[in-house]
Design a protein around this motif. Structure first.
Motif, short mmCIF file in Angstrom:
data_model
loop_
_atom_site.label_atom_id
_atom_site.label_comp_id
_atom_site.label_asym_id
_atom_site.label_seq_id
_atom_site.Cartn_x
_atom_site.Cartn_y
_atom_site.Cartn_z
N ASP A 84 55.04 39.13 58.40
CA ASP A 84 55.54 37.77 58.62
C ASP A 84 54.48 36.91 59.30
O ASP A 84 54.28 35.74 58.93
CB ASP A 84 56.81 37.82 59.47
CG ASP A 84 57.96 38.47 58.74
OD1 ASP A 84 58.78 37.74 58.15
OD2 ASP A 84 58.04 39.71 58.74
N ALA A 88 52.52 33.74 57.56
CA ALA A 88 52.65 32.41 58.15
C ALA A 88 51.29 31.79 58.44
O ALA A 88 51.13 30.56 58.38
CB ALA A 88 53.46 32.50 59.44
N ARG A 92 49.14 29.04 53.00
CA ARG A 92 49.37 27.62 53.28
C ARG A 92 49.33 26.85 51.96
O ARG A 92 48.68 27.26 51.00
CB ARG A 92 48.32 27.09 54.25
CG ARG A 92 48.27 27.91 55.54
CD ARG A 92 47.26 27.37 56.53
NE ARG A 92 45.94 27.12 55.99
CZ ARG A 92 45.04 28.09 55.75
NH1 ARG A 92 45.35 29.35 55.97
NH2 ARG A 92 43.86 27.79 55.28
N SER A 111 59.01 25.70 48.45
CA SER A 111 58.41 25.13 49.65
C SER A 111 57.43 26.12 50.27
O SER A 111 57.42 27.31 49.94
CB SER A 111 59.50 24.79 50.67
OG SER A 111 60.08 25.98 51.17
N GLU A 112 56.60 25.63 51.17
CA GLU A 112 55.63 26.50 51.84
C GLU A 112 56.34 27.64 52.57
O GLU A 112 55.92 28.80 52.49
CB GLU A 112 54.79 25.69 52.82
CG GLU A 112 53.71 26.50 53.53
CD GLU A 112 52.84 25.64 54.43
OE1 GLU A 112 51.72 25.29 54.03
OE2 GLU A 112 53.31 25.32 55.55
N SER A 113 57.41 27.32 53.27
CA SER A 113 58.14 28.36 54.01
C SER A 113 58.76 29.38 53.06
O SER A 113 58.81 30.58 53.37
CB SER A 113 59.23 27.73 54.90
OG SER A 113 60.17 27.02 54.12
N GLU A 114 59.22 28.93 51.90
CA GLU A 114 59.79 29.86 50.92
C GLU A 114 58.72 30.81 50.37
O GLU A 114 58.96 32.01 50.20
CB GLU A 114 60.44 29.09 49.78
CG GLU A 114 61.75 28.39 50.17
CD GLU A 114 62.26 27.46 49.10
OE1 GLU A 114 63.46 27.15 49.12
OE2 GLU A 114 61.45 27.01 48.25
N GLN A 116 55.90 31.64 51.91
CA GLN A 116 55.52 32.53 53.00
C GLN A 116 56.54 33.66 53.17
O GLN A 116 56.16 34.82 53.37
CB GLN A 116 55.38 31.73 54.30
CG GLN A 116 54.18 30.81 54.33
CD GLN A 116 54.19 29.89 55.54
OE1 GLN A 116 55.23 29.68 56.18
NE2 GLN A 116 53.03 29.32 55.86
N ALA A 117 57.81 33.33 53.10
CA ALA A 117 58.86 34.34 53.23
C ALA A 117 58.81 35.34 52.08
O ALA A 117 58.99 36.55 52.29
CB ALA A 117 60.23 33.66 53.28
#
Length: 443
Positions: A84, A88, A92, A111-114, A116-117
């Motif tokens: 994780d 993160a 990017r 999305s970026e967070s999606e 990354q997850a």
């Protein structure tokens, strides 16, 4: 949730901005396409079917610099950090003219967070994978994150800058594919910002010589022509299919041949090492263009392949730099495209467009599982294949044609032999690509 994109507000806006006749953007019809009005003449500013690499504008450069600046904290992430934390810091995303590109993953609507997850989840799964799992040479996410964490900050920034520059220069190709396959309207100032996406007078004139749908639909004649066609054919010879966006109406499934292929079935090879599916796929793709076999070790060096495997971003980079498949009269700039939101029908259209309209192969990126590939003796890892054909069989299941570099018998004589030239279920191939955690391909 994805960031909103620019949308065409009115057809007249394009005419005003470009001082040319307007084109009609895609509406609600899934089979829609970028089209000129009936009054447009050859040489007018209309979009081509694809686009080569463009220039890095000041706006694109500013976004590249922003993403690189945000990577400063990655220098302090140890290799032993959790997936994780690694994801993160090292994964990017950039917004290039309304399209999102994520480092090491490609163009995506997530999305970026999606992203990354998703990367972190895949890395955790790989870390927990049983010892002895068959791997064929796809660079997995855990290996990718750890490789990046081991690099010096300057070396990592140089690699990321090169990847982002390549992405920024290919954004016009992304817009054209999104429009044709997904029905996304392009920005009103698209052609003004990206002149590399304009159809040339010669490509528009070639439309007049384009064969009818009935003539295209004769598989025997088309397959024979495909086998003997030269990859260095003149633009006028290949542009007829590559200007579907400037034809009299959108192309639909029935406008494509029932069966079509690219690349000669004699120019194939099996991977010589368990982790060389990338170099072997590249060997066959470049052999199909150059008509000269440079060998797997040559392409392993070009791709930066290690015993951990090959990244799909490097597959695209090497195709663009070492073949002519990326010419504007072929596929244009190859990109890594996330197809996680694609249904089977869109996936089929993407393949048909690439094979028939672009006359170019696809980098398939599946996970090798027995439920998708019955010729396997064991489940295996992520993998690369050279997509080179399709066969729509009516009441029967559609097929996809590809060159398979993996021959399990080479490394274990007790296992069944796997042939290089494959025609398999198109739906299972689609599912195998979707099941890969990155669910992306090189197009």
């Amino acid at each position: 949730m994805s960031r909103p994109r620019p949308r065409t507000l009115a057809i007249g806006a394009l005419a005003l901005l470009l001082a040319a006749a307007p084109f009609v953007p895609h509406g609600g019809d899934e089979d829609g396409s970028l089209l000129p009005s009936g009054e447009q003449q050859a040489g007018a500013l209309v979009p081509a079917a694809t686009a080569p690499l463009g220039r890095v504008t000041p706006e694109l450069q500013s976004e590249i610099d922003r993403v690189l600046a945000n990577g400063g904290s990655a220098a302090r992430v140890p290799v032993s950090a959790t997936p994780d934390r690694l994801a993160a810091s090292l994964v990017r995303c950039a917004d290039f003219d309304g399209q999102r590109y994520c480092l090491h993953s490609g163009w995506t609507e997530s999305s970026e967070s999606e992203v990354q997850a998703r990367v972190a989840t895949a890395a955790r799964a790989i870390a927990a994978r049983p010892a002895g799992t068959t791997t064929t040479g796809d660079l997995d996410e855990l290996a990718t994150l750890r490789r990046l964490a081991r690099m010096s900050p300057s070396a990592r920034e140089a690699e990321e800058r090169a990847e982002l520059v390549q992405a920024a220069r290919s954004v016009a190709k992304v817009w054209l594919l999104r429009h044709e396959i997904e029905g996304v309207d392009v920005p009103a100032d698209f052609l003004a910002a990206h002149p590399e996406a304009r159809a040339t007078a010669s490509t528009q004139q070639a439309v007049a010589a384009q064969p009818t749908a009935a003539a295209q639909a004769q598989p025997a004649a088309r397959s024979k022509a495909s086998a003997s066609s030269s990859p260095t054919a003149s633009p006028s010879a290949t542009a007829t299919a590559n200007t579907s966006t400037t034809s009299s109406r959108p192309k639909r499934f029935k406008d494509y041949p029932q069966r079509d292929t690219v690349m000669n079935t004699k120019r194939v090879a099996e991977q010589q090492r368990t982790y060389w599916c990338g170099p072997t796929t590249m060997q066959m793709i470049t052999w199909g263009w150059k008509k000269k076999d440079l060998g797997q070790s040559h392409w392993a060096g070009k791709l930066g392949t290690t015993s951990s495997g090959t990244a799909i971003t490097d597959m695209v980079r090497v195709i663009n730099g070492n073949t002519g498949w990326d010419r504007e009269d072929r596929a244009g700039a190859y990109i890594v495209l996330d197809i996680g939101d694609y249904g089977f029908k869109k996936w089929q259209r993407l393949l048909m467009r690439h094979i028939t309209d672009y006359r170019a192969p696809v980098v398939l990126h599946p996970i090798l599982l027995k439920k998708y590939y019955p010729y396997l003796d064991d489940d295996a890892s992520g993998h690369f294949q050279a997509g080179r054909g399709y066969d729509r069989r009516g009441a029967k299941s559609n097929l996809v044609g590809y060159f398979e570099p993996w021959n399990q018998q080479r490394f274990d004589p007790s296992e069944p032999y796997i042939s290089r030239v494959q025609w398999r279920s198109a739906y299972k191939s689609y599912r195998a690509n979707e099941a890969h955690f990155q669910h992306n391909i090189g197009v």
